[in-house]
Scaffold this motif. Sequence first.
Motif, PDB file in Angstrom:
ATOM      1  N   GLU A  30       0.877  -1.184   0.000  1.00 21.75           N
ATOM      2  CA  GLU A  30       0.000   0.000   0.000  1.00 21.75           C
ATOM      3  C   GLU A  30       0.903   1.219   0.000  1.00 21.75           C
ATOM      4  N   SER A  31       1.700   1.340  -1.069  1.00 20.79           N
ATOM      5  CA  SER A  31       2.847   2.236  -1.041  1.00 20.79           C
ATOM      6  C   SER A  31       2.500   3.718  -1.074  1.00 20.79           C
ATOM      7  N   ASN A  32       1.285   4.080  -1.457  1.00 22.24           N
ATOM      8  CA  ASN A  32       0.909   5.493  -1.501  1.00 22.24           C
ATOM      9  C   ASN A  32       0.405   6.015  -0.159  1.00 22.24           C
ATOM     10  N   SER A  33       0.482   5.176   0.876  1.00 24.97           N
ATOM     11  CA  SER A  33      -0.077   5.540   2.178  1.00 24.97           C
ATOM     12  C   SER A  33       0.955   5.435   3.292  1.00 24.97           C
ATOM     13  N   VAL A  34       0.852   6.346   4.237  1.00 26.04           N
ATOM     14  CA  VAL A  34       1.563   6.251   5.509  1.00 26.04           C
ATOM     15  C   VAL A  34       0.542   6.477   6.616  1.00 26.04           C
ATOM     16  N   TRP A  35       0.517   5.582   7.574  1.00 29.53           N
ATOM     17  CA  TRP A  35      -0.338   5.764   8.745  1.00 29.53           C
ATOM     18  C   TRP A  35       0.476   6.402   9.861  1.00 29.53           C
ATOM     19  N   ILE A  36      -0.089   7.430  10.484  1.00 21.68           N
ATOM     20  CA  ILE A  36       0.478   7.971  11.709  1.00 21.68           C
ATOM     21  C   ILE A  36      -0.547   7.734  12.816  1.00 21.68           C
ATOM     22  N   LYS A  37      -0.114   7.111  13.900  1.00 22.90           N
ATOM     23  CA  LYS A  37      -1.019   6.670  14.963  1.00 22.90           C
ATOM     24  C   LYS A  37      -0.629   7.324  16.284  1.00 22.90           C
ATOM     25  N   TYR A  38      -1.647   7.609  17.092  1.00 17.33           N
ATOM     26  CA  TYR A  38      -1.459   8.329  18.355  1.00 17.33           C
ATOM     27  C   TYR A  38      -2.079   7.533  19.501  1.00 17.33           C
ATOM     28  N   ALA A  39      -1.698   7.891  20.708  1.00 15.44           N
ATOM     29  CA  ALA A  39      -2.269   7.244  21.888  1.00 15.44           C
ATOM     30  C   ALA A  39      -3.571   7.899  22.325  1.00 15.44           C
ATOM     31  N   ASP A  40      -3.768   9.183  21.951  1.00 17.04           N
ATOM     32  CA  ASP A  40      -4.884   9.937  22.515  1.00 17.04           C
ATOM     33  C   ASP A  40      -5.797  10.584  21.471  1.00 17.04           C
ATOM     34  N   LYS A  41      -5.656  10.204  20.209  1.00 14.35           N
ATOM     35  CA  LYS A  41      -6.541  10.736  19.179  1.00 14.35           C
ATOM     36  C   LYS A  41      -6.566   9.793  17.987  1.00 14.35           C
ATOM     37  N   SER A  44      -6.183   7.809  14.515  1.00 12.12           N
ATOM     38  CA  SER A  44      -5.063   7.649  13.576  1.00 12.12           C
ATOM     39  C   SER A  44      -5.295   8.498  12.337  1.00 12.12           C
ATOM     40  N   GLN A  45      -4.211   8.880  11.680  1.00 14.16           N
ATOM     41  CA  GLN A  45      -4.281   9.728  10.494  1.00 14.16           C
ATOM     42  C   GLN A  45      -3.672   8.991   9.307  1.00 14.16           C
ATOM     43  N   LEU A  46      -4.387   8.984   8.197  1.00 12.80           N
ATOM     44  CA  LEU A  46      -3.894   8.386   6.969  1.00 12.80           C
ATOM     45  C   LEU A  46      -3.356   9.491   6.070  1.00 12.80           C
ATOM     46  N   ILE A  47      -2.065   9.412   5.750  1.00 10.00           N
ATOM     47  CA  ILE A  47      -1.426  10.387   4.869  1.00 10.00           C
ATOM     48  C   ILE A  47      -1.321   9.742   3.490  1.00 10.00           C
ATOM     49  N   ARG A  48      -1.908  10.401   2.484  1.00  7.18           N
ATOM     50  CA  ARG A  48      -1.931   9.843   1.133  1.00  7.18           C
ATOM     51  C   ARG A  48      -1.079  10.674   0.184  1.00  7.18           C
ATOM     52  N   ALA A  49      -0.392  10.002  -0.688  1.00  2.00           N
ATOM     53  CA  ALA A  49       0.449  10.687  -1.668  1.00  2.00           C
ATOM     54  C   ALA A  49      -0.380  11.660  -2.496  1.00  2.00           C
TER      55      ALA A  49
END
Length: 407
Positions: free
Chosen positions: A280-291, A293-298
């Motif tokens: 899933e190379s066009n995506s980066v997931w950034i994950k948090y403990a208190d909110k 998760s955010q999906l960053i797309r190319a």
Amino acid sequence: MRKIRMGMVGGGKGAFIGGIHRIAAQLDNQIELVCGAFSSDPDNAVASGKALYLDESRCYRSYQEMFEQEARLGEDKRMDMVAIVTPNHLHFPVAKMAFEHGFHVMSDKPATVDLAQTFALKKIIEQTGLLYGLTHTYTGYPMVKEAKARIMQGQLGNIKKVVVEYPQGWLAHKSDEGSKQAAWRLDPKKSGISCCMGDIGVHAANLAEYVTGLTITEICADLSSNVAGRLLDDDGTVLLRFNSGAQGTLQASQISIGEENGLKLRVYGEKASFEWSQLESNSVWIKYADKPSQLIRAGVGEMDPVTQANMRTPAGHPEGYLEAFANIYTQFSYQIRSRIFSSTSDPIINEINKAAMHDVPGIESAIRGMAFIENVVAASQSELKWHKFLLEPQSITIPASHSKAAK
């Protein structure tokens, strides 16, 4: 103003990676293939060149002939660089001769068959002043570069743990050894001291260091061969310690049935974590403990300039393996262009490209990659748990009992 002229050694009929290199090199219209010595078999070398519609006079029977003949041509015709896509044992002698005849080099990884050769190659590069690139392909993905940029900005905080894995299943059985690609990788005379770690484990290690900006300082390794008669590893797990105090794990396998090229990297920091997968190379997931998760797309929103310089299409149009490969070639071609043409007369190299073109794996990545292979194999053969990651050649033999099946 012209394209960069490229020759190729290896990659003829029946080869896999040669075609990938040719597509990647020519994708952005900055490089053209003008000559080649495409096989160790002279007749196949010439036939392969003809099949690519090259001028017959520049379809060479050996790489030695190619370098000697190309060096005699005028500057308006001879190649500028060579791509080396042979089995590992030929990487060093081909690169050495290329540099001695005045040509820049792009090599498939690993750079050489052992670390001593890699250090010798570095000396030659320093003596000649020529350019050297290494196709650690996965650093070419735009979202890998974006993850690196955001980590450098401190979005994860201090990194605590790094997990990287590269599972494949294409060598799970004895019957899988019949292909040309499998045969040389499992032959110590052509591959070197490792199959799995030398082929894909080194990619995983390079990706972990590239994205995090950290360096591996200690390892604990367990490698194995799982098919009777194999001398080289086809599976392994490595525990990692980094210079920052972070810990990690690296798992690479070529006997994980059903897996394709499942390269995945997860980086855990104090503030958040990142996850990237080649599938899933066009995506980066950034994950948090208190909110959430955010999906960053190319292609969506503001990206780092280096990321942007390595993207070609709008959001929703996937860029994959070929494009990642092409990014390394294109940025390397800009390095060569800067040698040939002044920046004031070359509109291609704009301010963004000036920053991005230096983000190409080179001889230092080659040294760390070959050191990783030797350190991991040596650590696996030892009864000690932790081993310093040494940037010096290791004394390693390949025992007949290396195979689990032989025990």
